[in-house]
Design an enzyme around this catalytic site. Structure first.
Site, PDB file in Angstrom:
ATOM      1  N   LYS A   1       0.953  -0.802  -0.040  1.00 33.96           N
ATOM      2  CA  LYS A   1      -0.193   0.159  -0.310  1.00 33.96           C
ATOM      3  C   LYS A   1       0.864   1.099  -0.259  1.00 33.96           C
ATOM      4  CE  LYS A   1      -2.129  -0.833   3.797  1.00 33.96           C
ATOM      5  NZ  LYS A   1      -1.664  -2.054   4.027  1.00 33.96           N
TER       6      LYS A   1
ATOM      7  N   GLU B   1       2.089   7.082  11.877  1.00 37.98           N
ATOM      8  CA  GLU B   1       3.761   6.029  11.415  1.00 37.98           C
ATOM      9  C   GLU B   1       4.202   5.755  12.115  1.00 37.98           C
ATOM     10  OE1 GLU B   1       3.822   5.883   7.550  1.00 37.98           O
ATOM     11  OE2 GLU B   1       1.705   5.021   7.937  1.00 37.98           O
ATOM     12  N   ARG B   2       5.373   4.761  11.251  1.00 40.33           N
ATOM     13  CA  ARG B   2       6.242   4.625  12.452  1.00 40.33           C
ATOM     14  C   ARG B   2       6.769   5.326  12.276  1.00 40.33           C
ATOM     15  NH1 ARG B   2       4.658   0.365  10.071  1.00 40.33           N
ATOM     16  NH2 ARG B   2       4.039  -1.641  11.386  1.00 40.33           N
TER      17      ARG B   2
END
Length: 493
Positions: A192, A218-219
């Protein structure tokens, strides 16, 4: 967000004034927006993680931004619940370590706002407009509210035309609609984020537009990689990256999508260009809303999701529209928990989308990238009148060949392709070549594909597919169709 609190040495005196009912008057939202100083309204009564209960004489309205000082630093609360006539419950949008009972609370006079400016292009920002890229603060003379209503119906424009991406399988079978909403559905590790990076590259190079990326939960590693990939490919100058990281408060992760959308609306209204709004990942937005709902004490609904799930998704989606000033086209990555497309969160998001791109783990296992399932994916505007006779006919015939191949796969596995009729054998062989032709090397993955990427115009994709369907490439080995651009391009080494 530009205002700062007064010295905390006055804290004890301020609390005493609140207890005696001598609070400062609560300003109207318009007064807060004009830059007036925040007004004292109460003090902190309880702190439970990111949940802060505040005692005050006059309750500020819901979604009002409040300000406190934590160890001398500025922190923000958002009012989300009125407990009774003198107590409210807010969610902290900063860390609450060090926040004490009795700390004075100030009313900013308005909702959450972010500074906006054309200088936001090429920047990495947090949901408050503060830089995360070690650059200078965003120079801005204007701010916009995160919780703004969508444009009036009379000012909006319907979706119109196809937004070409240069990605063969998407442009052919599930085309993006200019001014529409597209969802990338898939489990973990099916590609993705890579697709989203390729879309940003395509909009900048093919359409001269700008992109706004919302990184929800998000990381840190993912944000770092995205920043450097875009900088290396020259796409950062036409993009705004807004990140609310995984270790942030759920209130921050819940609002980062709206903050990024505020920048997209500003760029649409001021530049008049095509704006590509990308969100990775909408499911994390839903998860953050579920955390906030639990912290507020609401009773869970279906499968443990928050009872306000449909309205929260609609609040975000209804603002992704095109106006007379410009278009906003949305691409949203949606994590599918346990690959279950019947999940309530997935269904709530799916109801707002024009195009569905389903990423299949089975396709990825075969090495077919992008791992788009050509039969499950589709668009609401896949009809002859919108696409034209040629595009509609080619897409229909390609899907028919792929569907017939899927029906016969079990028979081929058990008995072999020799047991099929001549017509079925020919259709299967062409379907296998089409399946491999619809793979493609990406510019966003040049380190993994020997430094080459491919972008194919839609008309060239249609020409190549017509040749496959006629049988022009029946003698071509299948591996010669794999991971290349147009059939007229050189064969990859």
């Amino acid at each position: 967000m530009q205002s700062r609190l007064t010295c905390t040495d006055r804290g004890a005196q301020d609390v005493a004034l609140v207890d005696e009912g001598v609070t400062g008057a609560i300003e109207s939202p318009s007064a807060g927006d004009s830059g007036a100083a925040p007004q004292l309204i109460g003090h902190v009564a309880e702190v439970h993680g990111p949940v802060v209960d505040v005692t005050c004489r006059i309750l500020p309205p819901l979604r009002r931004m409040l300000e406190v000082a934590i160890d001398g630093k500025h922190a923000v609360l958002e009012v989300l619940h009125h407990l009774d006539g003198h107590r409210l419950r807010a969610i902290a949008l900063d860390r609450t370590a060090g926040l004490r009972r009795g700390t004075p609370v100030y009313d900013s006079g308005g909702p959450l706002r972010v500074p906006v400016s054309a200088a936001c292009l090429g920047r990495l920002l947090d949901p408050f407009g503060a830089p995360l890229d070690d650059g200078p603060a965003l120079a801005s003379n204007e701010s916009r509210a995160l919780l703004a209503p969508p444009p009036a119906l009379a000012d909006t424009l319907p979706s119109s035309g196809i937004l070409e991406t240069g990605i063969k399988v998407i442009d052919l079978l599930c085309p993006f609609i200019r001014g529409g909403k597209t969802g990338l559905f898939g489990g973990a590790g099916v590609g993705k984020t890579v697709l989203i990076m390729e879309f940003m590259q395509a909009v900048a190079t093919l359409h001269g537009g700008v992109s706004v990326f919302a990184g929800v939960g998000e990381r840190i590693r993912e944000g770092h990689e995205l920043l450097h990939e875009m900088r290396d490919h020259g796409a950062l100058a036409n993009a705004v990256l807004v990140f609310g990281q995984m270790d942030e408060s759920p209130g921050v992760r819940f609002r980062v999508g709206l903050a990024a959308l505020t920048y997209a609306e500003f760029l649409r209204d001021t530049l008049g260009k095509d704006v590509l709004f990308l969100m990775d990942n909408v499911f994390r937005f839903v998860q953050a809303g579920s955390e906030v709902s639990g912290l507020l004490g609401r009773m869970p609904a279906t499968v443990g999701y928050q009872p306000t799930l449909p309205s929260e998704v609609a609040e975000l989606q209804d603002r992704i529209v095109s106006s007379r000033r410009g278009h906003i086209t949305s691409v949203q990555a949606v994590y599918v928990p346990a690959d279950d497309m019947t999940d309530p969160a997935v269904n709530a998001i799916l109801a707002h989308l024009d195009t569905r791109v389903i990423l299949s783990r089975a396709q990825a296992a075969k090495g077919l990238y992008p791992a788009v399932d050509p039969l499950a994916s589709g668009s609401n505007l896949m009809d002859r009148h919108f696409l034209g006779d040629r595009h509609y006919t080619v897409a229909h015939d390609v899907r028919e060949h792929l569907a017939r191949y899927r029906e016969l796969e079990d028979i081929i596995t058990m008995l072999g392709i020799e047991e099929l009729s001549e017509a079925d054998r020919r259709m299967v062989q062409r379907a296998r070549r089409l399946q491999r032709y619809l793979t493609q090397p990406f510019h966003a993955m040049t380190a993994q594909n020997a430094g080459r990427g491919a972008s194919v115009p839609l008309q060239q994709t249609l020409t190549d597919c017509e040749a496959f369907l006629r049988g022009d490439h029946d003698a071509l080995p299948e591996e010669r169709c794999y991971m290349r651009g147009a059939m007229t391009d050189p064969v990859p080494a």
